[in-house]
Design an enzyme around this catalytic site. Sequence first.
Site, PDB file in Angstrom:
ATOM      1  N   ALA A  65      -2.909 -21.353  17.131  1.00  0.00           N
ATOM      2  CA  ALA A  65      -1.539 -20.695  16.671  1.00  0.00           C
ATOM      3  C   ALA A  65      -1.116 -21.718  15.308  1.00  0.00           C
ATOM      4  CB  ALA A  65      -0.641 -21.025  17.842  1.00  0.00           C
ATOM      5  N   ASP A  68      -0.467 -17.599  11.934  1.00  0.00           N
ATOM      6  CA  ASP A  68       0.147 -16.312  12.002  1.00  0.00           C
ATOM      7  C   ASP A  68       1.222 -16.434  12.889  1.00  0.00           C
ATOM      8  OD1 ASP A  68       1.015 -13.579  11.944  1.00  0.00           O
ATOM      9  OD2 ASP A  68      -0.766 -12.928  12.835  1.00  0.00           O
ATOM     10  N   LYS A  69       2.472 -16.951  12.530  1.00  0.00           N
ATOM     11  CA  LYS A  69       3.566 -17.119  13.304  1.00  0.00           C
ATOM     12  C   LYS A  69       4.224 -16.099  13.944  1.00  0.00           C
ATOM     13  CE  LYS A  69       4.570 -21.600  11.100  1.00  0.00           C
ATOM     14  NZ  LYS A  69       4.401 -22.387  12.346  1.00  0.00           N
ATOM     15  N   THR A  89       3.820 -20.125  16.683  1.00  0.00           N
ATOM     16  CA  THR A  89       4.939 -20.362  17.692  1.00  0.00           C
ATOM     17  C   THR A  89       6.042 -19.467  17.575  1.00  0.00           C
ATOM     18  OG1 THR A  89       4.261 -22.541  18.437  1.00  0.00           O
ATOM     19  CG2 THR A  89       6.294 -21.915  19.248  1.00  0.00           C
ATOM     20  N   ASN A 114       2.000 -30.718   7.870  1.00  0.00           N
ATOM     21  CA  ASN A 114       3.214 -29.514   7.714  1.00  0.00           C
ATOM     22  C   ASN A 114       4.482 -30.115   8.416  1.00  0.00           C
ATOM     23  OD1 ASN A 114       3.973 -27.591  10.182  1.00  0.00           O
ATOM     24  ND2 ASN A 114       1.777 -28.438  10.468  1.00  0.00           N
ATOM     25  N   SER A 181       4.745 -29.904  19.150  1.00  0.00           N
ATOM     26  CA  SER A 181       5.070 -30.051  18.007  1.00  0.00           C
ATOM     27  C   SER A 181       5.858 -31.203  17.505  1.00  0.00           C
ATOM     28  CB  SER A 181       5.681 -28.720  17.301  1.00  0.00           C
ATOM     29  OG  SER A 181       6.123 -28.836  15.904  1.00  0.00           O
ATOM     30  N   ASN A 252      -2.636 -30.783  19.453  1.00  0.00           N
ATOM     31  CA  ASN A 252      -1.730 -30.422  18.326  1.00  0.00           C
ATOM     32  C   ASN A 252      -1.712 -31.341  17.205  1.00  0.00           C
ATOM     33  OD1 ASN A 252       0.707 -29.180  16.686  1.00  0.00           O
ATOM     34  ND2 ASN A 252       1.537 -28.596  18.889  1.00  0.00           N
ATOM     35  N   GLY A 274      -6.443 -31.517  10.593  1.00  0.00           N
ATOM     36  CA  GLY A 274      -7.642 -31.507   9.771  1.00  0.00           C
ATOM     37  C   GLY A 274      -8.532 -33.016  10.328  1.00  0.00           C
ATOM     38  N   GLY A 303      -9.519 -30.941  13.796  1.00  0.00           N
ATOM     39  CA  GLY A 303     -10.317 -31.465  12.984  1.00  0.00           C
ATOM     40  C   GLY A 303     -11.795 -30.933  13.041  1.00  0.00           C
TER      41      GLY A 303
END
EC number: 1.3.5.2
Length: 344
Positions: A65, A68-69, A89, A114, A181, A252, A274, A303
Site C-alpha cells: 500500500a 496507489d493511495k 491507505t 515520506n 504509519s 511499515n 528501503g 527493504g
Amino acid sequence: MLNALYPLARPLLFSMDPEDAHHFTLNQLKRAHALGLSGCIGARVAPQPRTVMGIAFPNPVGLAAGLDKDGAYIDALGALGFGFIEVGTVTPRAQPGNPRPRMFRLPAASALINRMGFNNGGVDAFIRNVQASKWREAGGVLGLNIGKNADTPIERAVDDYLHCLERVYPYASYVTVNISSPNTKNLRQLQGASELDSLLGTLRGAQQRLADQHKRYVPVVLKIAPDLDDDQIANIGDALLRHRMDGVIATNTTIRREAVAGLPHAEEAGGLSGQPVREGSTRVIRALCGLLGDAVPIIGVGGILAGEHAREKIDAGAQLVQLYTGLIYRGPGLVAECARALAR
C-alpha cells in the site's frame, strides 16, 4: 521492454521532485495500459500458486500500500506481474495530507523518507475506482488498506476504521488495518496492548457481521511498525492470536535514522523505507513467526531491493512479500526477480 528502459529513465525521474515523479510514472503506466501496451510494461512472471488466508495467490510477490493511495492505477499496476495488489491507505473523508515537500530520496542508502499523511480522496471515491478496475473483475487479488482521518481524535479512531471496513468490505480480497504509519499523529498508540485489544475486538465483531451480511468472508490483517521492542512484539503476537486475526503485515516504515545519519534529507520527519528498514523488518517477521507459528500468516515488506531480500523474508517466516521502495530504485523488473528467487 519497460524493464530494459527503466535504468535509462531513472536519471530523468530522479531529476524531478519525488512526488511529481511518482505521479508522472503512474500516469505513464496507465496511459500505456490504456493503449494496449501491457505486454511491454512488465516481465512475465511464472505462476507460483499458493493459498494464504484462504485466498489463492497466483504468485507470492505483491505491491505494498501507499503507491496507489486512491486505487486509480490498479489495472496498470496489475500488468507488472504482481500476484496481488494492495491500495490505500484510505480514510473516511478526503484529506490533503501534510504540506509539500513530503517525500525525499536518499539514493546513497536506496531509501525514501515520506510524510505524506494519508492524502487521499476519501473512501467513496476510492470505492468508485476499485469498482471500475478490471483487475478485480478478472479475479485479481486486491487488498484494501484503511486508516483514520488526521482530525479524528485517537480515542475515536475505531469509528473511522469501522466506517472504512464496512464500505470497502464488499470489494476487497482482504482488508488491511493500518495502525503503524508514523505520519498521522498518535496513530502508533493503537499498537499498545489495551488499545490494540479493544480495536481488534471491535473490528473482528464487525467482520463477522459483514461476512453474514454479504455471505462472503473477507480476511482482515493488521499492519505494524518495525520500531517495536521484544515486549511490544510479544503483546501484538498475543493480540493477533487471541482475536484469531487472519494475518499481519510486517512492517511499515521506520522512524529510526541511524542507518542514514549524515546523508542529505536524513533528518526530515517521516517514515524511512528501503534498504535501511530491511533488517528491522526481518527481525520483526522472525520474532512474530516464533510467536505465531502457522496460526497467523505473515506478509513481509521492508527493504526488498533484490530477489535475495524477498527470500530472506520468506526464510524468516513470511508467506508472502510486498514491494514499494525497491520498485523506485530497481524498476518493475524487480517483481519477476523476486518471484524467481522465491521459486528456487
